[in-house]
Scaffold this motif. Structure first.
Motif, PDB file in Angstrom:
ATOM      1  N   MET A   1       0.815  -1.182   0.000  1.00  0.00           N
ATOM      2  CA  MET A   1       0.000   0.000   0.000  1.00  0.00           C
ATOM      3  C   MET A   1       0.872   1.265   0.000  1.00  0.00           C
ATOM      4  SD  MET A   1      -3.096   0.769   2.472  1.00  0.00           S
ATOM      5  CE  MET A   1      -4.069   2.184   2.310  1.00  0.00           C
ATOM      6  N   ILE A   2       1.948   1.247   0.774  1.00  0.00           N
ATOM      7  CA  ILE A   2       2.858   2.385   0.789  1.00  0.00           C
ATOM      8  C   ILE A   2       4.097   2.012  -0.003  1.00  0.00           C
ATOM      9  CG2 ILE A   2       4.252   3.897   2.240  1.00  0.00           C
ATOM     10  CD1 ILE A   2       2.242   3.497   4.461  1.00  0.00           C
ATOM     11  N   ARG A   3       4.542   2.899  -0.878  1.00  0.00           N
ATOM     12  CA  ARG A   3       5.720   2.627  -1.695  1.00  0.00           C
ATOM     13  C   ARG A   3       6.947   2.407  -0.819  1.00  0.00           C
ATOM     14  NH1 ARG A   3       5.156   7.722  -4.982  1.00  0.00           N
ATOM     15  NH2 ARG A   3       7.198   7.985  -4.082  1.00  0.00           N
ATOM     16  N   PRO A   4       7.853   1.536  -1.231  1.00  0.00           N
ATOM     17  CA  PRO A   4       9.064   1.279  -0.431  1.00  0.00           C
ATOM     18  C   PRO A   4       9.920   2.532  -0.219  1.00  0.00           C
ATOM     19  CG  PRO A   4       8.799  -0.405  -2.121  1.00  0.00           C
ATOM     20  CD  PRO A   4       7.756   0.633  -2.381  1.00  0.00           C
ATOM     21  N   GLU A   5       9.961   3.427  -1.201  1.00  0.00           N
ATOM     22  CA  GLU A   5      10.743   4.653  -1.050  1.00  0.00           C
ATOM     23  C   GLU A   5      10.167   5.530   0.060  1.00  0.00           C
ATOM     24  OE1 GLU A   5       9.210   3.944  -4.100  1.00  0.00           O
ATOM     25  OE2 GLU A   5      10.927   2.925  -4.993  1.00  0.00           O
ATOM     26  N   ALA A   6       8.840   5.610   0.111  1.00  0.00           N
ATOM     27  CA  ALA A   6       8.191   6.403   1.150  1.00  0.00           C
ATOM     28  C   ALA A   6       8.400   5.769   2.518  1.00  0.00           C
ATOM     29  CB  ALA A   6       6.701   6.542   0.859  1.00  0.00           C
ATOM     30  N   THR A   7       8.338   4.461   2.582  1.00  0.00           N
ATOM     31  CA  THR A   7       8.593   3.760   3.842  1.00  0.00           C
ATOM     32  C   THR A   7      10.011   4.018   4.322  1.00  0.00           C
ATOM     33  OG1 THR A   7       7.026   2.053   3.182  1.00  0.00           O
ATOM     34  CG2 THR A   7       8.540   1.503   4.960  1.00  0.00           C
ATOM     35  N   ALA A   8      10.971   4.041   3.401  1.00  0.00           N
ATOM     36  CA  ALA A   8      12.364   4.296   3.766  1.00  0.00           C
ATOM     37  C   ALA A   8      12.541   5.708   4.320  1.00  0.00           C
ATOM     38  CB  ALA A   8      13.272   4.076   2.561  1.00  0.00           C
ATOM     39  N   VAL A   9      11.888   6.686   3.710  1.00  0.00           N
ATOM     40  CA  VAL A   9      11.992   8.068   4.189  1.00  0.00           C
ATOM     41  C   VAL A   9      11.338   8.207   5.553  1.00  0.00           C
ATOM     42  CG1 VAL A   9      11.233  10.444   3.758  1.00  0.00           C
ATOM     43  CG2 VAL A   9      12.191   9.078   1.901  1.00  0.00           C
ATOM     44  N   ILE A  10      10.174   7.610   5.727  1.00  0.00           N
ATOM     45  CA  ILE A  10       9.486   7.667   7.020  1.00  0.00           C
ATOM     46  C   ILE A  10      10.340   6.985   8.088  1.00  0.00           C
ATOM     47  CG2 ILE A  10       7.481   6.813   8.306  1.00  0.00           C
ATOM     48  CD1 ILE A  10       5.846   7.283   5.727  1.00  0.00           C
ATOM     49  N   GLY A  11      10.943   5.855   7.745  1.00  0.00           N
ATOM     50  CA  GLY A  11      11.813   5.165   8.697  1.00  0.00           C
ATOM     51  C   GLY A  11      13.042   5.968   9.057  1.00  0.00           C
ATOM     52  N   ARG A  12      13.588   6.681   8.095  1.00  0.00           N
ATOM     53  CA  ARG A  12      14.795   7.474   8.360  1.00  0.00           C
ATOM     54  C   ARG A  12      14.489   8.646   9.280  1.00  0.00           C
ATOM     55  NH1 ARG A  12      18.797  10.349   3.947  1.00  0.00           N
ATOM     56  NH2 ARG A  12      20.360  10.935   5.477  1.00  0.00           N
ATOM     57  N   PHE A  13      13.323   9.263   9.111  1.00  0.00           N
ATOM     58  CA  PHE A  13      12.964  10.437   9.893  1.00  0.00           C
ATOM     59  C   PHE A  13      11.970  10.125  11.012  1.00  0.00           C
ATOM     60  CE2 PHE A  13      14.556  12.241   5.986  1.00  0.00           C
ATOM     61  CZ  PHE A  13      15.289  13.327   6.430  1.00  0.00           C
ATOM     62  N   ARG A  14      11.900   8.891  11.470  1.00  0.00           N
ATOM     63  CA  ARG A  14      10.865   8.502  12.426  1.00  0.00           C
ATOM     64  C   ARG A  14      10.942   9.283  13.736  1.00  0.00           C
ATOM     65  NH1 ARG A  14      14.098   3.904  11.698  1.00  0.00           N
ATOM     66  NH2 ARG A  14      15.439   3.451  13.492  1.00  0.00           N
ATOM     67  N   GLU A  15      12.124   9.511  14.291  1.00  0.00           N
ATOM     68  CA  GLU A  15      12.234  10.253  15.551  1.00  0.00           C
ATOM     69  C   GLU A  15      11.800  11.704  15.373  1.00  0.00           C
ATOM     70  OE1 GLU A  15      14.820   8.457  14.362  1.00  0.00           O
ATOM     71  OE2 GLU A  15      15.206   6.899  15.856  1.00  0.00           O
ATOM     72  N   ALA A  16      12.183  12.313  14.241  1.00  0.00           N
ATOM     73  CA  ALA A  16      11.793  13.694  13.974  1.00  0.00           C
ATOM     74  C   ALA A  16      10.281  13.800  13.795  1.00  0.00           C
ATOM     75  CB  ALA A  16      12.515  14.224  12.736  1.00  0.00           C
ATOM     76  N   LEU A  17       9.660  12.804  13.167  1.00  0.00           N
ATOM     77  CA  LEU A  17       8.203  12.819  12.993  1.00  0.00           C
ATOM     78  C   LEU A  17       7.473  12.679  14.322  1.00  0.00           C
ATOM     79  CD1 LEU A  17       7.909  10.688   9.734  1.00  0.00           C
ATOM     80  CD2 LEU A  17       7.560  13.153   9.977  1.00  0.00           C
ATOM     81  N   VAL A  18       8.003  11.843  15.216  1.00  0.00           N
ATOM     82  CA  VAL A  18       7.420  11.726  16.554  1.00  0.00           C
ATOM     83  C   VAL A  18       7.553  13.057  17.293  1.00  0.00           C
ATOM     84  CG1 VAL A  18       7.701  10.625  18.812  1.00  0.00           C
ATOM     85  CG2 VAL A  18       7.709   9.233  16.752  1.00  0.00           C
ATOM     86  N   GLY A  19       8.729  13.682  17.172  1.00  0.00           N
ATOM     87  CA  GLY A  19       8.935  14.986  17.795  1.00  0.00           C
ATOM     88  C   GLY A  19       7.985  16.038  17.248  1.00  0.00           C
ATOM     89  N   ALA A  20       7.724  15.993  15.941  1.00  0.00           N
ATOM     90  CA  ALA A  20       6.781  16.938  15.340  1.00  0.00           C
ATOM     91  C   ALA A  20       5.373  16.703  15.884  1.00  0.00           C
ATOM     92  CB  ALA A  20       6.792  16.804  13.821  1.00  0.00           C
ATOM     93  N   GLY A  21       4.995  15.452  16.084  1.00  0.00           N
ATOM     94  CA  GLY A  21       3.689  15.156  16.675  1.00  0.00           C
ATOM     95  C   GLY A  21       3.582  15.683  18.094  1.00  0.00           C
ATOM     96  N   VAL A  22       4.627  15.490  18.880  1.00  0.00           N
ATOM     97  CA  VAL A  22       4.641  16.017  20.250  1.00  0.00           C
ATOM     98  C   VAL A  22       4.575  17.539  20.222  1.00  0.00           C
ATOM     99  CG1 VAL A  22       6.063  16.220  22.344  1.00  0.00           C
ATOM    100  CG2 VAL A  22       5.838  14.006  21.195  1.00  0.00           C
TER     101      VAL A  22
END
Length: 174
Positions: A1-22
């Motif tokens: 469902m999610i492209r592998p390239e998008a999954t790789a980017v989300i995985g690379r920036f996962r801590e920053a995305l959690v911080g953005a949510g907080v």
């Protein structure tokens, strides 16, 4: 469902995305609620979110992918590398130098210890992202310099940190 390239980017920036949510939750609580305790708690959550975003971006810059040769483990201040042709162990407290060596493909981290052969770890070995936190414990390491050299891809080995290299920032009066 999610492209592998998008999954790789989300995985690379996962801590920053959690911080953005907080940070979003903190902004909502701090600026869009009435007064009270939740309002003040929102300011504290904003500060935590900003800190998480900054450290998450640093960790994302450190990650150079995965699938490289070997496996890295960091357990209680001890770095262990299991490679297809070599391997070894290095204690963080015993390191004398940390060098980024681009002469091999892929580039390697060179960890020097007194009386031991250097431990060479590919920058994209499985589990190499855990080295960021291990290297952060080195006294006087310049994290931004390390990240800049890693992104730049130097043409020759660059010493990132050397034991005893922490220089005082200025003269003290007392």
């Amino acid at each position: 469902m999610i492209r592998p390239e998008a999954t790789a980017v989300i995985g690379r920036f996962r801590e920053a995305l959690v911080g953005a949510g907080v940070l979003v939750v903190g902004v909502y609580w701090g600026f869009f609620t009435g007064g009270g305790l939740l309002h003040w708690l929102g300011y504290a959550v904003c500060l935590i979110g900003v800190a998480l975003v900054i450290t998450g971006l640093q960790q994302a810059r450190f990650r150079q992918g995965s699938g490289g040769p070997g496996i890295v483990q960091v357990i209680e201040g001890r770095i262990t590398y299991f490679g297809p042709l070599s391997g070894g162990v290095a204690d963080i407290d015993a390191l004398s130098a940390l060098t980024l060596d681009p002469s091999a493909k892929p580039a390697h981290w060179r960890l020097d210890q007194p009386g031991q052969p250097p431990l060479m770890i590919p920058i994209n070995a499985e589990g190499s992202e855990s080295l960021f936190d291990a290297f952060a414990h080195l006294p006087g390491i310049r994290t931004e310099f390390m990240l800049r050299e890693l992104e730049r891809g130097p043409a020759h080995p660059v010493v990132i940190w050397r034991a005893g290299s922490a220089q005082p920032l200025g003269r003290r009066l007392h």
